[in-house]
Every structure is written in structure tokens, then in C-alpha cells.
Design a protein around this motif. Structure first.
Motif, PDB file in Angstrom:
ATOM      1  N   ASP A  64       0.839  -1.191   0.000  1.00 33.23           N
ATOM      2  CA  ASP A  64       0.000   0.000   0.000  1.00 33.23           C
ATOM      3  C   ASP A  64       0.883   1.254   0.000  1.00 33.23           C
ATOM      4  OD1 ASP A  64      -2.073   1.781   0.203  1.00 33.23           O
ATOM      5  OD2 ASP A  64      -2.365   1.484   2.361  1.00 33.23           O
ATOM      6  N   ILE A  65       0.632   2.148  -0.929  1.00 34.76           N
ATOM      7  CA  ILE A  65       1.402   3.398  -0.980  1.00 34.76           C
ATOM      8  C   ILE A  65       0.641   4.553  -0.334  1.00 34.76           C
ATOM      9  CG2 ILE A  65       2.563   2.688  -3.086  1.00 34.76           C
ATOM     10  CD1 ILE A  65       0.813   4.710  -4.599  1.00 34.76           C
ATOM     11  N   GLN A  66      -0.583   4.306   0.129  1.00 35.54           N
ATOM     12  CA  GLN A  66      -1.364   5.409   0.689  1.00 35.54           C
ATOM     13  C   GLN A  66      -0.876   5.848   2.068  1.00 35.54           C
ATOM     14  OE1 GLN A  66      -5.657   5.797  -0.500  1.00 35.54           O
ATOM     15  NE2 GLN A  66      -5.489   3.562  -0.600  1.00 35.54           N
ATOM     16  N   VAL A  67       0.065   5.079   2.638  1.00 30.42           N
ATOM     17  CA  VAL A  67       0.674   5.534   3.891  1.00 30.42           C
ATOM     18  C   VAL A  67       1.487   6.811   3.659  1.00 30.42           C
ATOM     19  CG1 VAL A  67       0.733   3.268   4.961  1.00 30.42           C
ATOM     20  CG2 VAL A  67       2.624   3.971   3.475  1.00 30.42           C
ATOM     21  N   LEU A  68       1.867   7.050   2.406  1.00 31.34           N
ATOM     22  CA  LEU A  68       2.620   8.260   2.065  1.00 31.34           C
ATOM     23  C   LEU A  68       1.732   9.353   1.485  1.00 31.34           C
ATOM     24  CD1 LEU A  68       5.792   6.618   0.506  1.00 31.34           C
ATOM     25  CD2 LEU A  68       5.689   7.927   2.632  1.00 31.34           C
ATOM     26  N   HIS A  69       0.435   9.153   1.566  1.00 29.93           N
ATOM     27  CA  HIS A  69      -0.501  10.153   1.058  1.00 29.93           C
ATOM     28  C   HIS A  69      -0.322  11.460   1.835  1.00 29.93           C
ATOM     29  CE1 HIS A  69      -4.119  11.686  -0.843  1.00 29.93           C
ATOM     30  NE2 HIS A  69      -4.596  12.023   0.344  1.00 29.93           N
ATOM     31  N   GLY A  70      -0.187  12.543   1.095  1.00 30.83           N
ATOM     32  CA  GLY A  70      -0.009  13.849   1.729  1.00 30.83           C
ATOM     33  C   GLY A  70       1.428  14.212   2.034  1.00 30.83           C
ATOM     34  N   ALA A  71       2.378  13.335   1.681  1.00 32.41           N
ATOM     35  CA  ALA A  71       3.790  13.657   1.925  1.00 32.41           C
ATOM     36  C   ALA A  71       4.191  14.895   1.127  1.00 32.41           C
ATOM     37  CB  ALA A  71       4.667  12.470   1.547  1.00 32.41           C
ATOM     38  N   ILE A  72       5.173  15.614   1.664  1.00 32.62           N
ATOM     39  CA  ILE A  72       5.697  16.800   0.994  1.00 32.62           C
ATOM     40  C   ILE A  72       7.138  16.514   0.596  1.00 32.62           C
ATOM     41  CG2 ILE A  72       6.307  19.228   1.267  1.00 32.62           C
ATOM     42  CD1 ILE A  72       3.960  19.529   3.130  1.00 32.62           C
ATOM     43  N   PRO A  90      -5.667   4.167  -4.283  1.00 28.54           N
ATOM     44  CA  PRO A  90      -5.635   2.726  -3.944  1.00 28.54           C
ATOM     45  C   PRO A  90      -5.095   1.852  -5.055  1.00 28.54           C
ATOM     46  CG  PRO A  90      -7.732   3.722  -3.283  1.00 28.54           C
ATOM     47  CD  PRO A  90      -7.005   4.751  -4.102  1.00 28.54           C
ATOM     48  N   ASN A  91      -5.121   2.284  -6.298  1.00 27.85           N
ATOM     49  CA  ASN A  91      -4.655   1.441  -7.407  1.00 27.85           C
ATOM     50  C   ASN A  91      -3.149   1.583  -7.643  1.00 27.85           C
ATOM     51  OD1 ASN A  91      -4.519   4.003  -8.407  1.00 27.85           O
ATOM     52  ND2 ASN A  91      -5.686   3.597 -10.279  1.00 27.85           N
ATOM     53  N   GLN A  92      -2.405   2.000  -6.625  1.00 27.45           N
ATOM     54  CA  GLN A  92      -0.945   2.135  -6.675  1.00 27.45           C
ATOM     55  C   GLN A  92      -0.474   3.301  -7.546  1.00 27.45           C
ATOM     56  OE1 GLN A  92       1.227   0.236  -4.836  1.00 27.45           O
ATOM     57  NE2 GLN A  92      -0.566  -0.731  -3.940  1.00 27.45           N
ATOM     58  N   SER A  93      -1.364   4.126  -7.985  1.00 27.76           N
ATOM     59  CA  SER A  93      -0.964   5.297  -8.765  1.00 27.76           C
ATOM     60  C   SER A  93      -0.864   6.505  -7.842  1.00 27.76           C
ATOM     61  CB  SER A  93      -1.982   5.570  -9.880  1.00 27.76           C
ATOM     62  OG  SER A  93      -3.248   5.897  -9.331  1.00 27.76           O
ATOM     63  N   PHE A  94      -0.190   7.519  -8.319  1.00 31.56           N
ATOM     64  CA  PHE A  94      -0.066   8.752  -7.543  1.00 31.56           C
ATOM     65  C   PHE A  94       0.158   9.908  -8.515  1.00 31.56           C
ATOM     66  CE2 PHE A  94       4.292   7.481  -8.191  1.00 31.56           C
ATOM     67  CZ  PHE A  94       4.984   8.673  -8.354  1.00 31.56           C
ATOM     68  N   ILE A  95      -0.078  11.081  -8.023  1.00 29.74           N
ATOM     69  CA  ILE A  95       0.189  12.293  -8.796  1.00 29.74           C
ATOM     70  C   ILE A  95       1.004  13.245  -7.937  1.00 29.74           C
ATOM     71  CG2 ILE A  95      -1.839  12.117 -10.280  1.00 29.74           C
ATOM     72  CD1 ILE A  95      -3.220  14.162  -8.508  1.00 29.74           C
ATOM     73  N   ARG A  96       1.789  14.023  -8.619  1.00 30.29           N
ATOM     74  CA  ARG A  96       2.561  15.067  -7.954  1.00 30.29           C
ATOM     75  C   ARG A  96       1.864  16.408  -8.189  1.00 30.29           C
ATOM     76  NH1 ARG A  96       6.879  12.037 -10.327  1.00 30.29           N
ATOM     77  NH2 ARG A  96       8.329  11.194  -8.784  1.00 30.29           N
ATOM     78  N   VAL A  97       1.597  17.122  -7.128  1.00 24.81           N
ATOM     79  CA  VAL A  97       0.982  18.442  -7.230  1.00 24.81           C
ATOM     80  C   VAL A  97       1.992  19.471  -6.728  1.00 24.81           C
ATOM     81  CG1 VAL A  97      -0.914  19.931  -6.499  1.00 24.81           C
ATOM     82  CG2 VAL A  97      -1.323  17.493  -6.892  1.00 24.81           C
TER      83      VAL A  97
END
Length: 855
Positions: free
Chosen positions: A310-318, A476-483
Motif C-alpha cells: 500500500d502506498i497510501q501511507v505516504l498520502h499527503g507527503a511533501i 488505492p490502485n498504486q498510482s499517484f500524482i505530484r501536485v
């Protein structure tokens, strides 16, 4: 025509080789570690055992180099008639192989003979690498002997050996800028309590000696500073897990929500392990939301066995990242990349096998275990931590490094063409022993790349650029975006270099969409101030209320402060409010009451004067010197009226005559009482046969007493007005919530002299009247005067402590009340009995009655 080339070399195949006139050397870190059957019994990786595990994300670095050289070779405006090639070596994250690759690049082909090159083929013009600081230093130890340029796309180490000259060109901004950005980030969000995790190398030493003091000076403390050694999952897995468990407990038990994680490009894999512990061990406490601040050296990458984690543990990282922009044709270049179209690519099959969990058929052994790689798999289908189709920071640095060398080489060729006429039919060769000349042009290179960014170096050979502040948003699908939510731009003024879009940041779901707080204790609210706790860091403190008279209008203020003179603290001591202007006014009840009393008593005095005038020739009025009676009544009337000078806003005139008029009027009144008393005593003594006092009895004595006593007080007041006249004043300090408008007496000594003299006259009158109180009633008023002076002295004796114990308008009210009470005492005690007879019992106002009462 401009030419800058060498004879065509005979191509050879090294690890990965693109033939050309001029060769780029590249040293990358593609391999992470070796695996063995005993390592991951619960979560086995889907690859062949004993195979090198590739960090697939790093493959984009290779492709960025290929893409840049491909563009340059197709560009007719840069280095025409020159073909650029490259050799790429894998360091395997091992110093031995790094040194071997560096020497291989500088030697003749297929002949690893240090410091010996017998041919003119494969002219190496520069080396790009490495990705971490240790690798860069190892490469530089070889290249410095040849004065060859090295373009580092990771952060180059700080060298302490001044005798060794390294030719680093840093394709990233200077690292201190990143720490300034992290510091500004903490200050912006008011985070003062943080955790710090880094590798146990020179990074920790640099942080502790250079960066930690700066953070401390800015009020930021660290709950813990932890380091991890160089970890190997091959031989030291139990030790590694124990360390991860220890750090995990510290992170999750700490009240700090902001965690700085400093590492290199592959440190993300270790962080993924750290955050995966709750899934491995049931005894581990559940994961709490934290704000992970990641440094620019790191990329959001993963290893093959972590693909499903799961990569959502890093959700919101800066994350602070090297500034990059998307290149127009790079996405299409990646789409076209596959094993069949890149036969010469020595890395693509290893990448392809682990990225897509497949195998290529073995033509020799003809055994296939697992899914067969077709080569038609799509790179776009890979999760972001595995591979990205958009440019990332390190790949962007490699792309710019290739172009920087090409522009510098082009400028060097132009310079030679201008300075020396070309010989007919001859070509100029770029020999290795002239490569040191490239430094001059490389240091002064300046160009705009295809993404529109300007590329140039400063005097320290560092790329002039900034860092982007990125918010990682995972799915949840292992994807992420950089903002992109902020920027650290060194080319702006210091106070404007850091910018952040707070509203654009998405925080971890544990924070309920509210900005996290990361402090050692609750903030001190306005109205309180911080106080240091013993044996605790400066960021840990307690809060105490501001002392009386002071305020604090901000959070976590160190010391409370006073308001301006015309303001005072509010009830909660968190703001200043204007002071009310206060004086004894005619509009308030107290002022109205005293004013009405003064006017009423003045009216009574006037009424008594009128009655006395109408009964001017009656025996009762004639007794005891009627002229003194007139003078006493008029002075008492003026005493009542002078009380009005004390009411209302003080002015120059009222302050000048307020106390002096009071002193003089009362001195005249008391002098008249004293004269009356002395007259009674002398008149009684003169009635005795043969008395010598008869010559003293008469109007002259009484006038002399009144004038002499009054003139002494007049003289005191004149001196007072001459040397230190009273003046109006706005008193800001006596009462904390009010501005008191009052008369400053200027000289308290003169004020108390006036009161003292008045008291002396009153005591003298009382003593004389008390002595004469038993004389016949027909000759004196001694009994009434005695009682009136007793009242007078009692009022003024109680006035002094009351006056000194009050402030503001109440001090003035006490004095006005004392004036009215003492004056009313004299008027009532001396004249009310007489006027009772005159008005109510006129039949008693005759000589026969007076004589009878005397017998």
C-alpha cells in the motif's frame, strides 16, 4: 563548414554502447541488492532467485541520456558533422565496480590498463554520474587525474581535501538551499517539533554541525535524530528488521507529526519497509498519520517485491524535488521503447523482466519458467513507483547535463574556428589531452532547453535553479500524482524565495483535511507567555498568564508587553483597548450631587446674608462684631462656590486658582472665627474693674487679626504660583484602565504648606474657643465656635488619609466633600442657633433677654 571530429572509430560493445565520434560516459545505479531464498518467505518476489533486483524507476535515467543524445544528433545547429555516442556502466552500488567502471571509461577499448590509452578512438569528453555522493566521489578520484569534467546529477559530496581538485559540475542546486526551504516550510506551518531520519554517513554529520543549529535558532527542535546504517537484506535481515522496529516505535509514539526523511534515490525502498511493518507484525502498533518531508535526493520508487504494498501511507507527503518540466517528445519516446526496438540496450531486458514479472525464452537451454515477455507490454500500465511516463528530477538533470556538454563543446569548436584559419583538406582532431580546455566553456555555458528552462552554472559550478515543493497524492490502485504546491527560488529576494500554496495541499486522511500540528506541547494562547521547562528542549515549554498590566496578542509569545500609554489590557490580556478619559464631570451622578450640594449651601449662605442685613440693628447681630459676621458669611459663601472649581475638565485657569482660592477663602473664614473668639475673650476680660484690656477691645483688633492671618496665606499662595504653578495633566499611569485628567500641583510642598497653615489657624481657633466656652452667653459665641471648629478639624484630619488613599476623580471628590462639609460645619454650628432666634424666636432678640441670660 564547422567541423570538430575525430576519425571514425571501430565500434565495440561494452555494457551498453552507441557508436559515435565523441563518447559520453555514464555510471548509473541500476541494481539495488541480491536476493536469496531465505529472505522473503512470507512475501517472495516474483523473480528468479539469486538474480539481481533492479530498481526499475532508475531505468528512466538511462533513457533520458539516450533521448538527449538522440535529439542532439538530429539537431543540425549543434555540433554539425559530429556524432555523439555513449557508454553506460552499472556501479552495482559497490565501490569496487564504480572504480572499475571509471577506469574502463578512461582506458583503451577492451584493455583495462590504468593511465594508458594507445588509440584515438572512443574519445571520452565527459562523465555523467553518479547518483549518490559516495559514488560521485569515487568516480572523481579517477577522473581528477585526467582533468576530465564530471557532471553530477545527484548531490555531490562536500570535499575536505584541499589538495585534491575535483571537476564537479553539479546539475542540481546547492544543497543548503533545500534545507532553507525545509526550514521555511516548518516556520510557515509553525511546526516546532519534528523527527529526523537519515543514513549514517556524512549527511548526518553535516546536518548535526551545520543545519541543526540553524533549525534550533529558529525555534525548531527534534524529538529524535535517528540514522540507519548501510543495510543489506541479504546477510543482515534480522538486524535490519530490529532497527526498523525500533525506529517505527519512536516515530509512532512521538507526538511530532512532521518527519524529515533524508536519503538517496533508493532510500524510499527502506521507508516503504518501515511503513510496512504493521502488515508484517501483529504486535506492532497501528500506523498513525504523519507528514513525511522527503528530500530531493529521493524519488518515489519501489522494488519488485514491494509492488503490491500500500502506498497510501505516504498520502499527503511533501517532497522537495529538483525543478523539472515535461519535455515535449519524451513521452512518445518512452512509448516507442521496447526490447525489440532497442536491441543494443543491455539494460532493457533486465528492466522488462522485473517490471512486468515475465521471462525471455532462453535459446540455449530452452527452458522457460513463468510468463513469457512478448515485448509488447505497455510501460504506461506500470504503477508510478515502478516507472513513470513523465520526466522526473534526476532524469531531467541528466538531460540537461548532456545538453550542457554539447553547448560547451560547440562553443569550443567555434572558438577554435575563429582563432585559427582552417587548412585546406585537413580536419581538426579533438584529442584527450585537450579536454581540460572544455572546462572554460562548460563553466560559462548558458542556454534554454526544449522545456523553456534556462541552464547555466554559478561560480561554484552549481546549476542555478531552485527546488519545487511537491505534494504526493496517492490512490488505492498504486498510482499517484505530484501536485506542485510551492517553490524555493534562490534568484528571488531572501524574503520571497520560499512560496507555498497552503490551500492546494492535501493532507493525510488521519488529519481530517485540517493542517497538521507538530509541536511539543499546546501553543500558548494570546494572554499567556512561554516559560522554559528544566531539562527539556527549548521547544517544550509551559504557559503562564501575562502579569498584570501586560498583554500578548500572538501565539507562543516569549514575553508579554505593555500597551501604549493611552491603551490598557482587556479582561483576557490579549489585546489593548483605549483608556477611558476620566475626571469629575458635571454629567455623572457624583459630580451632579456635589454641584447641587455646593449650589444649595451657597444659596443658604446668601439667605443668611440677607437675613443678617435685614436684622442689621438687632442686638443679636450687633453682638460679637457684626462686621466680622458679614465677612465670615461672605467667606463661607465663597468657600462653597470655590468647590465648583474642582468639578469639570481641568483647565489652565481652574488649575491655577483651584487650590489657592480654596486656601485663601478658608484662611479668611477661619481668621474671622479666630478674631470672633479673641474678641469674646478680650471683651469679657475688659468688663473686670481696673482691667487694662479695654484698650484692645474694638474693631481694629478684629480687622488686624483677619488681615494679618489672611495675608500670610495669601503670601504662601503667591509664592506657590510664582515658583511652581499648578497645571492640567493627563495621568496615564495612576489607574491602568483610565486616563485621569487632573491638576498637577507642581509642588506638593507648597500644597501641604497651605493645608498646614490652614490647620494651624483652625487649631488656634479651637483652643481659644475651648478656653472661652464657659464665658457668659450674652458676651460670646464660644460654645458654638468650639463645636464648629471641632467639626472643621475632624473633617480635615480625616481628609488627609482619605485623599492619599484614593485616585482619579475620587481624590477630587474627597477634597470637594471636605470643603463642603467643613464649610457647612462652620455655617451650621455658628449661625444656625442665631438664625433660629432671629427667624423663629424674634421676641428673644432684645437686650433684656440677653442681660437676663447673662445673670
Amino acid at each position: 563548414m564547422l567541423e570538430c571530429r575525430i576519425p571514425d572509430p571501430n565500434p565495440i560493445l561494452l555494457k551498453y554502447y552507441q557508436p559515435g565520434d565523441l563518447i559520453f560516459g555514464g555510471i548509473v545505479s541500476q541494481v539495488f541488492f541480491l536476493t536469496s531464498p531465505a529472505e522473503f518467505n512470507e512475501h517472495p518476489p516474483q523473480i528468479s532467485l539469486d538474480e539481481l533486483i533492479v530498481v526499475t524507476k532508475n531505468y528512466q535515467h538511462i533513457l533520458a541520456l539516450i533521448f538527449a543524445i538522440k535529439e542532439l544528433n538530429e539537431n543540425p545547429h549543434i555540433l554539425p558533422n559530429v556524432t555523439l555516442g555513449f557508454n553506460i556502466y552499472d556501479s552495482y552500488l559497490d565501490a569496487k565496480w564504480t572504480y572499475h567502471a571509471a577506469m574502463q571509461l578512461t582506458s583503451s577499448r577492451n584493455r583495462l590498463v590504468p593511465n594508458y590509452k594507445c588509440d584515438t578512438q572512443d574519445n571520452l569528453i565527459t562523465v555523467i554520474g553518479g547518483l549518490n555522493s559516495q559514488m560521485s566521489l569515487q568516480i572523481a578520484n579517477i577522473l581528477s587525474n585526467y582533468k576530465m569534467s564530471q557532471l553530477v546529477y545527484g548531490f555531490a559530496p562536500e570535499t575536505t581535501d584541499k589538495t585534491q581538485e575535483y571537476s564537479f559540475y553539479r546539475m542540481v542546486p546547492y544543497e543548503a538551499l533545500q534545507y532553507r526551504g525545509i526550514l521555511q516550510l516548518f516556520l510557515h506551518f509553525k511546526w516546532t517539533w519534528a523527527g529526523f531520519i537519515t543514513e549514517n554517513n556524512e549527511n548526518r554529520e553535516r546536518f548535526e554541525h551545520k543545519i541543526l543549529p540553524v533549525f534550533s535558532e529558529s525555534g525548531i527542535c527534534f524529538a529524535f535524530i535517528e540514522t540507519y546504517p548501510y543495510l543489506s537484506f541479504e546477510e543482515r535481515l534480522p538486524e535490519t528488521i530490529d532497527w526498523l522496529m525500533e525506529i517505527y516505535d519512536k516515530v509512532m509514539s512521538s507526538i511530532a507529526n512532521a518527519m524529515i526523511y533524508y536519503g538517496d534515490v533508493n532510500s524510499m525502498i527502506l521507508l516503504r519497509w518501515l511503513l510496512f511493518l504493521p502488515e508484517m507484525e501483529e504486535s506492532v502498533q497501528k500506523l498513525k498519520g504523519k507528514v513525511w518531508i522527503l528530500t530531493a535526493q529521493m524519488e518515489f520508487t519501489t522494488s519488485v517485491y514491494q509492488k503490491s504494498w500500500d502506498i497510501q501511507v505516504l498520502h499527503g507527503a511533501i517532497s522537495f524535488t529538483i525543478h523539472f518540466n515535461e519535455l515535449p517528445l519524451f513521452h512518445q519516446f518512452l512509448q516507442d521503447r521496447n526490447p525489440s526496438s532497442a536491441i543494443e540496450d543491455g539494460f532493457i531486458k533486465a528492466f522488462w523482466r522485473q517490471a512486468f514479472n515475465c521471462v525471455f525464452p532462453d535459446a540455449v537451454l530452452d527452458n522457460v519458467v513463468g510468463d513469457i515477455c512478448t515485448g509488447k507490454e505497455s510501460l504506461e500500465s506500470l504503477p508510478g513507483p515502478f516507472f513513470e511516463m513523465t520526466m522526473v528530477g534526476h532524469s531531467y538533470s541528466i538531460y540537461n547535463a548532456v545538453y550542457a556538454v554539447a553547448h560547451a563543446l560547440h562553443a569550443m569548436c567555434l572558438s577554435r574556428y575563429k582563432n585559427r584559419a582552417m587548412m585546406d583538406g585537413k580536419r581538426r582532431e579533438l584529442q584527450n589531452n585537450r579536454l581540460w580546455q572544455l572546462h572554460h566553456f562548460l563553466q560559462h555555458v548558458s542556454f534554454n532547453n526544449s522545456a523553456g528552462d534556462k541552464i547555466f552554472f554559478n561560480h561554484n559550478r552549481e546549476l542555478v535553479g531552485g527546488f519545487d515543493v511537491i505534494n504526493l497524492i496517492t490512490f488505492p490502485n498504486q498510482s499517484f500524482i505530484r501536485v506542485k504546491v510551492g517553490r524555493m527560488d534562490p534568484q528571488l529576494p531572501v524574503d520571497q524565495a520560499f512560496s507555498i500554496k497552503e490551500d492546494a495541499i492535501v493532507w493525510h486522511s488521519c488529519f481530517n483535511k485540517v493542517q497538521p500540528i507538530s509541536v511539543c506541547n499546546d501553543n500558548c494562547a494570546p494572554g499567556y507567555r512561554k516559560t522554559v521547562l528544566e531539562r527539556r528542549p527549548s521547544c517544550c515549554y509551559s504557559c503562564i498568564p501575562c502579569p498584570e498590566g501586560k498583554i500578548s496578542n500572538q501565539m507562543d509569545i516569549v514575553d508579554c508587553f505593555q500597551c501604549q500609554e493611552d491603551y490598557h489590557p482587556n479582561k483576557y490580556q490579549n489585546s489593548c483597548i483605549p483608556k477611558a478619559v476620566n475626571f469629575l464631570s458635571y454629567d455623572e451622578p457624583l459630580g451632579v450631587g456635589l454641584t447641587v450640594s455646593a449650589i444649595f449651601l451657597s444659596f443658604i449662605s446668601i439667605l443668611m446674608v440677607v437675613i443678617v442685613v435685614k436684622n442689621h440693628n438687632t442686638p443679636l447681630v450687633k453682638a460679637n462684631n457684626r462686621n466680622l459676621t458679614y465677612t465670615l458669611l461672605l467667606s463661607l459663601l465663597l468657600c462653597f462656590l470655590c468647590a465648583l472649581l474642582f468639578i469639570g475638565a481641568p483647565g489652565k485657569v481652574t488649575c491655577l486658582f483651584r487650590q489657592t482660592a480654596f486656601g485663601i477663602m478658608f484662611s479668611v473664614a477661619v481668621s474671622c472665627v479666630l478674631a470672633k473668639t479673641i474678641t469674646v475673650v478680650l471683651a469679657f476680660m475688659a468688663t473686670k474693674p481696673g482691667s487694662s484690656m479695654r484698650k484692645w477691645v474694638g474693631k481694629r483688633l478684629a480687622i488686624s487679626i483677619v488681615l494679618s492671618c489672611s495675608f500670610i496665606q495669601l503670601g504662601i499662595c503667591t509664592v506657590w504660583l510664582a515658583i511652581a504653578p499648578p497645571f492640567p495633566e493627563a495621568d496615564m499611569n495612576s489607574v491602568s484602565e483610565e486616563i485621569l485628567l487632573k491638576c498637577n500641583e507642581a509642588s506638593l510642598t507648597m500644597f501641604y504648606c497651605v493645608l498646614s497653615y490652614l490647620g494651624l489657624l483652625a487649631i488656634a481657633s479651637f483652643c481659644v474657643a475651648f478656653h472661652a466656652r464657659k464665658l457668659p452667653n450674652s458676651f460670646n459665641e464660644a460654645k458654638f465656635i468650639t463645636f464648629s471648629m471641632l467639626v472643621f478639624c475632624s473633617v480635615w484630619l480625616s481628609f488627609v488619609p482619605s485623599y492619599l488613599s484614593t485616585k482619579g476623580k475620587y481624590m477630587v471628590a474627597v477634597e470637594v466633600f471636605s470643603i463642603l462639609a467643613s464649610t457647612a460645619g462652620l455655617l451650621g454650628c455658628i449661625f444656625v442657633p442665631k438664625f433660629y432666634i432671629i427667624v423663629m424666636r424674634p421676641e428673644l432678640n432684645n437686650k433684656e433677654h440677653l442681660r437676663r441670660s447673662n445673670i
